[in-house]
Write an enzyme that holds these catalytic residues in place. Structure first.
Site, short mmCIF file in Angstrom:
data_model
loop_
_atom_site.label_atom_id
_atom_site.label_comp_id
_atom_site.label_asym_id
_atom_site.label_seq_id
_atom_site.Cartn_x
_atom_site.Cartn_y
_atom_site.Cartn_z
N HIS A 1 0.82 -1.21 0.00
CA HIS A 1 0.00 0.00 0.00
C HIS A 1 0.85 1.25 0.00
O HIS A 1 0.45 2.29 -0.55
CB HIS A 1 -0.93 0.00 1.21
CG HIS A 1 -2.20 -0.77 0.97
ND1 HIS A 1 -2.95 -1.32 1.97
CD2 HIS A 1 -2.84 -1.09 -0.18
CE1 HIS A 1 -4.00 -1.93 1.45
NE2 HIS A 1 -3.95 -1.81 0.16
N CYS B 1 0.00 -6.12 -18.43
CA CYS B 1 -0.61 -5.07 -17.61
C CYS B 1 -0.02 -5.03 -16.21
O CYS B 1 -0.54 -4.36 -15.32
CB CYS B 1 -2.12 -5.23 -17.54
SG CYS B 1 -2.68 -6.79 -16.80
#
Length: 559
Positions: free
Chosen positions: A185, A484
């Protein structure tokens, strides 16, 4: 003094260090309470509810990616399993702070041992636990500077989303953490607000408070007390690089005209404007989890239709690749309880979970079909995550066909899917390689742990082999093969991926200019030569060094 970690958000940041230390004490083992058990349980429940509310409020204030992360944390704070465990421990005589500590620590340890996305959320549970305990003790959580005189470098063992959600470039010049990896995060939040960041940096918390620090979010170098001239040179070089890259625009192409569409990874409608402004040639990964994660009921077909239509209307003439719901592991759904699993990262995640919830899948596919019909969506592509076998690919294709969806693909994130890519590609219209998870599963290395971050270097020859195997199978079948994962955002590695046969690249919008410039500076044959040399090397560092010999244009661009 120089330190080195993993650069996860590019750029140069410098300023005085602010070392964040969390000092919430562990409640004494065996601590008991006086009074009635019900009163103690009410006290614990009130603290859990308050922390959940504070996290959600911060998310609402922050918006964007931070809102998604913090609302997911708020759900963790009131997870039914944790609540039951806390109440049970209080019934056995433990005081509320100790009961909270033991309940959260148990689940935190399980997450930490699970790896992958789930392992990365262990730090989140620790942060929630400490916030609840601090509240029960009447103790304030350590905070960040308010209205600092100048942007500072935030240094910590790890950073919780609640600590960073409301930060901006006006407050923070860079992040440095000892823990974490490219998909933690901390990395996500740093990229979202556009500040340089280095994670997995041993010794970072040993930096003295207030000392000047310069952070290179590209190379991973952290310089303590650098000379003023060195800071000025680095800042000037970064500014020149940004200026040079701004002049590169238009479609992605090599210097000899080989076209490589450069697409954007998008986490929700709020990120569409940035993708358009950066010149993305479409969306290579539209994540749909934002619709599901912060609620107690599943999203309606109408709500989903509006979100998908927004993406199609933002890119009316380009391809828009929508990934169906990827839940499980660290992404629990309050309205769809997960089965008990010893290792959820290797359990019912992604398509496997979708297959067990046909009603929810029907609603999503119907919403996609409706959005495509309304937007004239000839460009809509739908793909499934975490597909491992040709049987799974066939099943998903048939389900999409039943809803009138004809351009269907799968993600290659599991080594078995790459090894048998030809079988999977025969069942679908395209494939997209998710190098983040493919690397994790190929090298059996938790994406969160700094100790194994070297195995997540996307230059690992073994990972390049899996990409080449997939791209070759797609080329032989005459079907597109995109990437991706985060590796597509590295200009040098983007050239290598094209040399391996990848037909499109998708990345964060902020990375598009650098990749566009890097490709335009080299021919397809140079890219192929760089790819061949990289695969021939024994290590990731050797692979990068060997590839750069064939990519001389990157140096001139400052890439």
């Amino acid at each position: 003094m120089n330190l080195r970690g993993v650069g996860v958000s590019p750029g140069i940041g410098h300023g005085p260090s602010y070392v964040l230390t969390v000092s919430v004490p562990e409640p004494p083992e065996g601590a008991t309470y006086t009074g009635e058990a019900e009163q103690e349980k009410e006290r614990a429940m009130a603290a859990l509810t308050q922390v959940a509310g504070e996290l959600e409020a911060r998310g609402n204030q922050a918006g964007g990616k931070a809102e998604e992360i913090l609302k997911a944390q708020a759900l963790m704070a009131e997870d039914p399993g944790v609540v039951v465990k806390v109440r049970s421990l209080i019934d056995r005589g433990l005081a509320a702070p100790r009961a909270v500590f033991e309940a959260f620590s148990k689940y935190r340890d399980v997450l930490a041992g699970s790896g992958g996305y789930l392992g990365e959320r262990a730090a989140d549970l620790g942060d929630i636990r400490d916030r609840v305990i601090a509240l029960l003790y009447g103790q304030a959580m350590p905070g960040l500077p308010l209205a600092p005189e100048r942007p500072y470098v935030l240094v910590a063992r790890d950073l919780a989303p609640a600590d960073t959600a409301l930060l901006s470039r006006d407050d923070v010049a860079a992040f440095v953490t000892e823990e974490g990896g490219p998909t933690s995060h901390t990395a996500i939040m740093a990229r979202a607000i556009g500040v340089p960041a280095v994670v997995g940096c041993p010794g970072a918390t040993g930096i003295a408070a207030g000392v000047e620090v310069m952070v290179d979010g590209t190379s991973g170098e952290v310089r303590v007390a650098p000379a003023d001239s060195d800071v000025a040179d680095a800042v000037d070089a970064a500014a020149a690089r940004r200026s040079a890259l701004a002049s590169w625009n238009g479609p992605g192409t090599t210097s000899d005209g080989h076209q490589v569409p450069l697409l954007a990874n998008v986490g929700g409608p709020a990120e569409l404007d940035a993708a358009v402004a950066a010149g993305a040639e479409g969306i290579g990964l539209f994540r749909t989890e934002f619709l599901y994660l912060d609620r107690s009921d599943p999203p309606s077909e109408e709500e989903q239709r509006r979100a998908y239509r927004a993406a199609l209307e933002a890119f009316p003439r380009e391809k828009v690749v929508v990934r169906t719901l990827d839940v499980g592991a660290d992404k629990p759904l309050a309205f769809l309880p997960a089965p008990a699993e010893p290792n959820p990262a290797l359990g019912e995640r992604g398509l496997r979970r979708f297959m067990k919830s046909p009603g929810m899948m029907d609603v999503q596919l119907a919403a996609l079909a409706a959005a495509a019909a309304e937007a004239g969506g000839a460009g809509l592509r739908v793909m499934a995550p975490m597909v491992a076998t040709a049987e799974e690919a066939t099943w998903f294709t048939r389900e999409c066909a039943d809803h009138g969806l004809s351009d269907v693909g799968v993600m290659i994130e599991v080594p078995a899917a790459a090894l048998r890519a030809a079988d999977l590609i025969a069942m679908v219209d395209f494939v997209s390689i998710g190098t983040n998870d493919l690397s994790q599963y190929a090298f059996a290395a938790d994406r969160r742990l700094g100790a194994v971050s070297a195995l997540h270097d996307p230059w690992q020859p073994g990972l390049l082999d899996l990409v080449a195997m997939t791209a070759d199978a797609a080329a032989r079948a005459g079907k597109p093969c995109g990437v991706c994962g985060e590796s597509a955002a590295d200009p040098a590695l983007a050239c290598v991926l094209v040399g391996l046969g990848v037909s499109s690249l998708s990345m964060a919008p902020s990375a598009l200019a650098g990749v566009r410039a890097g490709l335009a500076a080299h021919s397809l044959e140079q890219c192929r030569a760089a790819a061949r040399e990289a695969r021939a090397q024994p290590s990731a560092s050797d692979a990068r060094t060997a590839a750069l010999v064939h990519l001389p244009g990157l140096a001139g661009l400052g890439l």
